[in-house]
Design a protein around this motif. Structure first.
Motif, PDB file in Angstrom:
ATOM      1  N   ASN A 212       0.853  -1.190   0.000  1.00  0.00           N
ATOM      2  CA  ASN A 212       0.000   0.000   0.000  1.00  0.00           C
ATOM      3  C   ASN A 212       0.884   1.232   0.000  1.00  0.00           C
ATOM      4  OD1 ASN A 212       0.515   0.757   2.905  1.00  0.00           O
ATOM      5  ND2 ASN A 212      -0.515  -1.197   3.240  1.00  0.00           N
ATOM      6  N   TYR A 213       0.271   2.402  -0.052  1.00  0.00           N
ATOM      7  CA  TYR A 213       1.061   3.615  -0.236  1.00  0.00           C
ATOM      8  C   TYR A 213       1.853   3.998   1.019  1.00  0.00           C
ATOM      9  CZ  TYR A 213      -1.928   6.662   2.600  1.00  0.00           C
ATOM     10  OH  TYR A 213      -2.584   7.266   3.641  1.00  0.00           O
ATOM     11  N   THR A 214       1.479   3.491   2.185  1.00  0.00           N
ATOM     12  CA  THR A 214       2.203   3.864   3.399  1.00  0.00           C
ATOM     13  C   THR A 214       3.533   3.135   3.539  1.00  0.00           C
ATOM     14  OG1 THR A 214       1.036   2.178   4.687  1.00  0.00           O
ATOM     15  CG2 THR A 214       0.076   4.377   4.636  1.00  0.00           C
ATOM     16  N   ASN A 215       3.705   1.982   2.881  1.00  0.00           N
ATOM     17  CA  ASN A 215       4.980   1.277   2.982  1.00  0.00           C
ATOM     18  C   ASN A 215       5.638   1.109   1.616  1.00  0.00           C
ATOM     19  OD1 ASN A 215       3.439  -0.702   1.781  1.00  0.00           O
ATOM     20  ND2 ASN A 215       3.350  -2.018   3.574  1.00  0.00           N
ATOM     21  N   PHE A 216       5.255   1.934   0.645  1.00  0.00           N
ATOM     22  CA  PHE A 216       5.838   1.843  -0.686  1.00  0.00           C
ATOM     23  C   PHE A 216       7.343   2.094  -0.662  1.00  0.00           C
ATOM     24  CE2 PHE A 216       6.914   3.996  -4.757  1.00  0.00           C
ATOM     25  CZ  PHE A 216       6.703   2.934  -5.599  1.00  0.00           C
ATOM     26  N   GLN A 217       7.810   2.941   0.268  1.00  0.00           N
ATOM     27  CA  GLN A 217       9.241   3.237   0.308  1.00  0.00           C
ATOM     28  C   GLN A 217      10.072   2.018   0.679  1.00  0.00           C
ATOM     29  OE1 GLN A 217       6.970   4.526   2.273  1.00  0.00           O
ATOM     30  NE2 GLN A 217       7.584   4.513   4.425  1.00  0.00           N
ATOM     31  N   PHE A 218       9.464   0.993   1.301  1.00  0.00           N
ATOM     32  CA  PHE A 218      10.217  -0.234   1.592  1.00  0.00           C
ATOM     33  C   PHE A 218      10.707  -0.869   0.285  1.00  0.00           C
ATOM     34  CE2 PHE A 218       7.289  -0.956   5.507  1.00  0.00           C
ATOM     35  CZ  PHE A 218       7.830   0.155   6.097  1.00  0.00           C
ATOM     36  N   ASP A 219       9.890  -0.783  -0.746  1.00  0.00           N
ATOM     37  CA  ASP A 219      10.216  -1.417  -2.020  1.00  0.00           C
ATOM     38  C   ASP A 219      11.195  -0.593  -2.839  1.00  0.00           C
ATOM     39  OD1 ASP A 219      10.012  -3.423  -3.931  1.00  0.00           O
ATOM     40  OD2 ASP A 219       8.402  -2.409  -4.997  1.00  0.00           O
ATOM     41  N   THR A 220      11.283   0.712  -2.595  1.00  0.00           N
ATOM     42  CA  THR A 220      12.080   1.586  -3.457  1.00  0.00           C
ATOM     43  C   THR A 220      13.372   2.070  -2.826  1.00  0.00           C
ATOM     44  OG1 THR A 220      10.791   3.497  -2.687  1.00  0.00           O
ATOM     45  CG2 THR A 220      10.036   2.400  -4.686  1.00  0.00           C
ATOM     46  N   SER A 221      13.483   2.036  -1.497  1.00  0.00           N
ATOM     47  CA  SER A 221      14.655   2.628  -0.845  1.00  0.00           C
ATOM     48  C   SER A 221      15.952   2.008  -1.345  1.00  0.00           C
ATOM     49  CB  SER A 221      14.541   2.475   0.674  1.00  0.00           C
ATOM     50  OG  SER A 221      13.468   3.225   1.179  1.00  0.00           O
ATOM     51  N   PHE A 222      16.026   0.688  -1.360  1.00  0.00           N
ATOM     52  CA  PHE A 222      17.269   0.058  -1.787  1.00  0.00           C
ATOM     53  C   PHE A 222      17.396   0.021  -3.310  1.00  0.00           C
ATOM     54  CE2 PHE A 222      17.955  -0.932   2.537  1.00  0.00           C
ATOM     55  CZ  PHE A 222      19.312  -1.204   2.654  1.00  0.00           C
ATOM     56  N   MET A 223      16.314   0.310  -4.043  1.00  0.00           N
ATOM     57  CA  MET A 223      16.480   0.557  -5.474  1.00  0.00           C
ATOM     58  C   MET A 223      17.339   1.791  -5.691  1.00  0.00           C
ATOM     59  SD  MET A 223      12.831  -0.146  -7.305  1.00  0.00           S
ATOM     60  CE  MET A 223      12.041  -1.743  -7.315  1.00  0.00           C
ATOM     61  N   TYR A 224      17.048   2.846  -4.919  1.00  0.00           N
ATOM     62  CA  TYR A 224      17.878   4.050  -5.011  1.00  0.00           C
ATOM     63  C   TYR A 224      19.300   3.774  -4.536  1.00  0.00           C
ATOM     64  CZ  TYR A 224      13.717   6.843  -5.946  1.00  0.00           C
ATOM     65  OH  TYR A 224      12.591   7.368  -6.520  1.00  0.00           O
ATOM     66  N   MET A 225      19.435   2.967  -3.494  1.00  0.00           N
ATOM     67  CA  MET A 225      20.771   2.628  -3.011  1.00  0.00           C
ATOM     68  C   MET A 225      21.568   1.902  -4.092  1.00  0.00           C
ATOM     69  SD  MET A 225      20.854   3.673   0.221  1.00  0.00           S
ATOM     70  CE  MET A 225      21.842   2.693   1.327  1.00  0.00           C
ATOM     71  N   ILE A 226      20.927   0.942  -4.756  1.00  0.00           N
ATOM     72  CA  ILE A 226      21.617   0.182  -5.802  1.00  0.00           C
ATOM     73  C   ILE A 226      21.992   1.105  -6.960  1.00  0.00           C
ATOM     74  CG2 ILE A 226      21.304  -1.621  -7.535  1.00  0.00           C
ATOM     75  CD1 ILE A 226      19.561  -3.094  -5.503  1.00  0.00           C
ATOM     76  N   ALA A 227      21.050   1.958  -7.369  1.00  0.00           N
ATOM     77  CA  ALA A 227      21.348   2.873  -8.472  1.00  0.00           C
ATOM     78  C   ALA A 227      22.499   3.806  -8.118  1.00  0.00           C
ATOM     79  CB  ALA A 227      20.098   3.679  -8.824  1.00  0.00           C
ATOM     80  N   GLY A 228      22.484   4.342  -6.881  1.00  0.00           N
ATOM     81  CA  GLY A 228      23.563   5.229  -6.466  1.00  0.00           C
ATOM     82  C   GLY A 228      24.907   4.524  -6.405  1.00  0.00           C
TER      83      GLY A 228
END
Length: 823
Positions: A578-594
């Motif tokens: 849901n929208y309240t925990n969406f950042q769980f799915d994306t946080s390490f995507m940004y980490m990997i990209a960085g």
């Protein structure tokens, strides 16, 4: 119980008083023997009460529903008519007009009401049951009404057989389903061709009363709102009677399904015309997958990723065999005249800057200004003030190799590069038109190795402190869903959500296993390369010491750890998306990209790459903005305009920093603009322009917040290496076969992965009912859906991208660093 007691008490008082009303008048009670499928037209006042007596035969092997339909023909009633249905084990009461409340307590009257009587199970093979319908009112005026009681022939649903029916807010419908032998799990699907009116489907145990009105349907069981599609997976273990009711209720308002908000009434007691809110629906119950499909799905998932372990092992064996043959051939060749190039003393100013301390206050002003020339007096003073500088210069290559293997714990970066002319030296070296890797690989390897190892230890610490509260939170979410039965909390693909234990969508969690397994495999590959490289340093291999891209593995270890954490946190997110925990799915995507961008830059700029603390601080800022986008960005055009402006300015600032290698000032830029001169570093400019075009294009996706937040890291991950490869080819560098295979394989897998990503089976940017319109059936092994395949392919593509970064410069391992071009 309270309702039953109150009704019985009211009836007893009425009978004992012999029809005496509250004002002492005599009330006439008339009882009629009634029949099914007959319409009764009658009038009721406060002076008379009518009781309709029905009887019907109930069989244990066959269940028939009983439907009571009432119409009030009079308008402007002073008091509603009360209908009380007395059964053997239940009492149902309702008034007509039926007043249903919506948002902000708005009232909607319904003069036509239809209710289905609950059918408690009977132990006898066949018995006759009686029920009574009492009609009364407190209105002194005569009120005309119609009453009709009929049997529902299709009250029991059949497996895999579609049944069509009509429902409205005042005429809810429910049906019974009995689990057949050998079936433990079924999927109940309710569909409609009409978006609105909004409706609710509910699964309830066989009991009385049945909660089938908009204001009480959420009291028990499992329920979800729906527009066109609704689906709930039901397990036999949750229903001791091996049967359940499928309840469908049409809501009085459409706000819960994303519909328009009606006007607010001017007076609190104002009644609002609800209009025509009849909806045609169909329901079908199908058996879900059995345990064999679960086993096949898990074996399929494990088999795919274990095959990568097997393939890696075979490639490693082939490489080891080839290296053994090469060593044998080397021994058979005649001794060369010169086994190694002559080693000359280190040249000034490079090694002097690293290992000597010079007081530049004693240098001539000309030397202090540009840092390119030093007077003989300054050099002499520097040599005099240092005991063993030239002693170091005369050390053999063996001693150099041993010094590089000393403990890292005693090395601090502050011990080196402390001369006062270091900034001038940087200006001279980094602003050259053509840079080589040797120009940007001047720091001691021990210092850089320790610097880049911090990336791994920091991300490991972040992972622990990030994952623990995430796991605790999603467990709480899943518990709330299971206890309350509210299926609107989590945005699953309900047509392909296979429960296991307490988990509602086990397949979405299992498909994330690839990130963890392939991340671990990448760590093992990096560890092997690290060991081989260290052994080469120990035996003073000149290729390892002076050739190729400097090898630092700290960022690679951080990337593998981030990939494993992406799998863990994506699995946590899919426990209840849901929208309240969406950042769980994306946080390490940004980490990997960085981390991938940092590694790509570090390869040819090892001395000037960002520190771990700076890098993670910037990534934290990016994640902070992504959270703001989730919380405030939903449909907020102003927010996305501000976000896009900040994003563009940040990329411009970073591009300027990269273009000038960190040696820039605003005055230099304004001078270049004033002189209208062309770019000095053409290749670097082209590379940065292409990168900025990619960045800015990802910002121009209005009203697609979730895709934009995911596309930013995904786009960076696989587009930037492709741009760098194009520059490598332009520079005349060749790509080895293994790296080329990784590139082609990764590009193809990324293409298929993005195709499945854009299928959009659910979206938390809409209401749960609207999200379910995008739900689709499983497409792989009857167990995995499109998003699961995205998990499979994206984990493989990320692993391939990591291998590309690991192997892209293997062709340079025998090339001197002063001949490797920097871009």
């Amino acid at each position: 119980l309270f309702s039953l007691s109150a009704t019985l008490l009211w009836l007893c008082v009425t009978q004992l008083a012999c029809g005496t009303g509250a004002v002492g008048e005599t009330k006439n009670v008339v009882q009629k023997d009634a029949e099914f499928d007959v319409t009764y037209n009658d009038t009721v006042t406060s002076e008379n009460q009518t009781i309709y007596a029905f009887n019907h035969t109930v069989s244990r092997n066959k269940t028939e529903g009983v439907h009571v339909s009432v119409d009030v023909l009079s308008q402007g009633l002073e008091s509603p008519i009360l209908f009380v249905v007395r059964q053997k084990q239940a009492v149902l009461s309702f008034q007509v007009p039926l007043i249903l409340r919506g948002l902000y307590q708005r009232k909607y009257p319904y003069n036509h009401v239809g209710r289905t009587l609950c059918q408690p199970p009977t132990r006898a093979a066949s018995e006759t049951q009686y029920f009574f319908v009492d009609v009364s009112t407190l209105s002194s005026q005569g009120t005309n009404y119609q009453l009709r009681v009929s049997r529902v022939e299709s009250f029991t649903l059949q497996t895999d057989k579609k049944f069509t029916f009509t429902a409205s807010p005042s005429q809810p419908q429910y049906f019974k389903y009995v689990f057949p032998d050998g079936v433990d799990t079924v999927i109940v699907k309710v569909n409609s061709d009409m978006n609105f009116p909004c409706s609710v489907m509910s699964i309830q145990d066989i009991q009385c009363p049945v909660y089938d009105l908009d204001n009480n349907v959420a009291f028990i069981g499992m329920y979800q709102t729906m527009t066109k599609k609704g689906a709930i997976t039901v397990q036999r273990k949750d229903f001791p009677s091996n049967s359940f009711y499928v309840v469908v209720v049409v809501k009085t308002e459409d706000e819960a399904c994303g519909g328009p908000l009606r006007f607010y009434p001017l007076r609190p007691d104002e009644l609002i015309d609800a209009g025509n809110r009849t909806k045609i629906l169909d329901v079908m119950v199908s058996p879900a997958i059995d345990s064999k499909v679960y086993v096949m799905g898990m074996l399929f998932c494990l088999g795919i990723f274990f095959s990568f372990y097997l393939l890696t092992f075979l490639v490693a064996c082939m490489e080891n065999k080839r290296s053994v043959i090469a060593k044998k051939n080397e021994k058979l060749q005649p001794l060369r005249t010169s086994t190694a190039p002559s080693v000359s003393p280190p040249q000034f100013p490079f090694h002097l800057n690293l290992y000597c301390r010079v007081d530049f206050n004693r240098l001539p002003s000309s030397a202090a200004d540009n840092g390119s020339t030093l007077s003989s007096e300054a050099i002499t003073d520097s040599a005099t003030s240092t005991d063993n500088n030239y002693g170091y210069m005369e050390r053999s290559l063996d001693s150099v190799g041993r010094s590089r293997q000393e403990s890292l714990s005693s090395v601090e970066e502050d011990d080196y590069d402390t001369l006062d002319d270091i900034n001038s030296d940087k200006n001279i070296v980094r602003t050259k038109k053509f840079l080589c890797v040797s120009d940007l690989a001047r720091k001691d390897k021990r210092v850089l190795s320790k610097k880049y190892q911090i990336y791994f230890w920091n991300i490991a610490t972040i992972a622990v402190f990030y994952a623990l509260p995430v796991i605790q939170l999603v467990i709480t979410y899943q518990t709330v869903v299971n206890v309350t039965g509210n299926q609107d909390i989590c945005y699953y693909n309900f047509l392909c959500a296979h429960p296991l234990g307490a988990l509602s969508a086990f397949n979405n969690i299992l498909s994330n296993l690839g990130y963890v397994m392939l991340g671990l495999l990448f760590l093992l590959i990096v560890l092997k390369r690290d060991i081989v490289h260290n052994r080469a340093l120990v035996r003073n291999d000149l290729n390892a010491l002076e050739c190729g891209i400097p090898k630092h593995f700290g960022l690679f270890y951080a990337m593998g750890t981030a990939l494993m954490m992406e799998g863990l946190l994506s699995a946590c997110y899919h426990v209840c998306p849901n929208y309240t925990n969406f950042q769980f799915d994306t946080s390490f995507m940004y980490m990997i990209a960085g981390l991938c961008m940092l590694k790509l830059y570090q390869k040819r700029h090892p001395d000037i790459n960002a520190s771990a603390y700076t890098a993670y601080a910037c990534l934290a800022a990016v994640i902070f903005f992504s959270v703001l986008g989730v919380v405030f960005g939903k449909g907020n055009t102003v927010f996305w305009i501000v976000f896009s402006v900040i994003h563009i300015l940040a990329t411009l600032l970073l591009s300027t920093q990269l273009y000038y290698m960190g040696r820039w000032r605003f005055g230099k830029i304004t001078t270049c603009i004033r002189q209208c001169s062309g770019p000095m570093y053409i290749d670097r400019m082209v590379l940065l322009v292409m990168g900025n075009i990619v960045n800015w294009s990802l910002c121009l996706r209005p009203h697609r917040e979730a895709e934009r937040l995911r596309l930013l890291p995904v786009g960076h991950r696989h587009l930037q290496p492709l741009i760098c490869f194009s520059v490598q080819l332009r520079s005349g560098e060749r790509i080895q076969c293994l790296a080329l295979v990784c590139i082609l394989f990764t590009a193809v897998v990324w293409g298929f992965a993005l195709y499945f990503f854009f299928q959009g089976l659910s979206t938390w940017q809409k209401t749960p009912a609207e999200s379910r319109e995008h739900n689709r059936d499983c497409i792989l092994l009857s167990f995995f859906d499109d998003h699961d395949i995205w998990h499979f392919l994206s984990s493989i593509a990320m692993f391939g991208s990591f291998l590309v970064l690991l192997t892209m410069d293997d062709d340079l391992d025998t090339v001197q660093r002063d001949k490797i071009y920097v871009f």
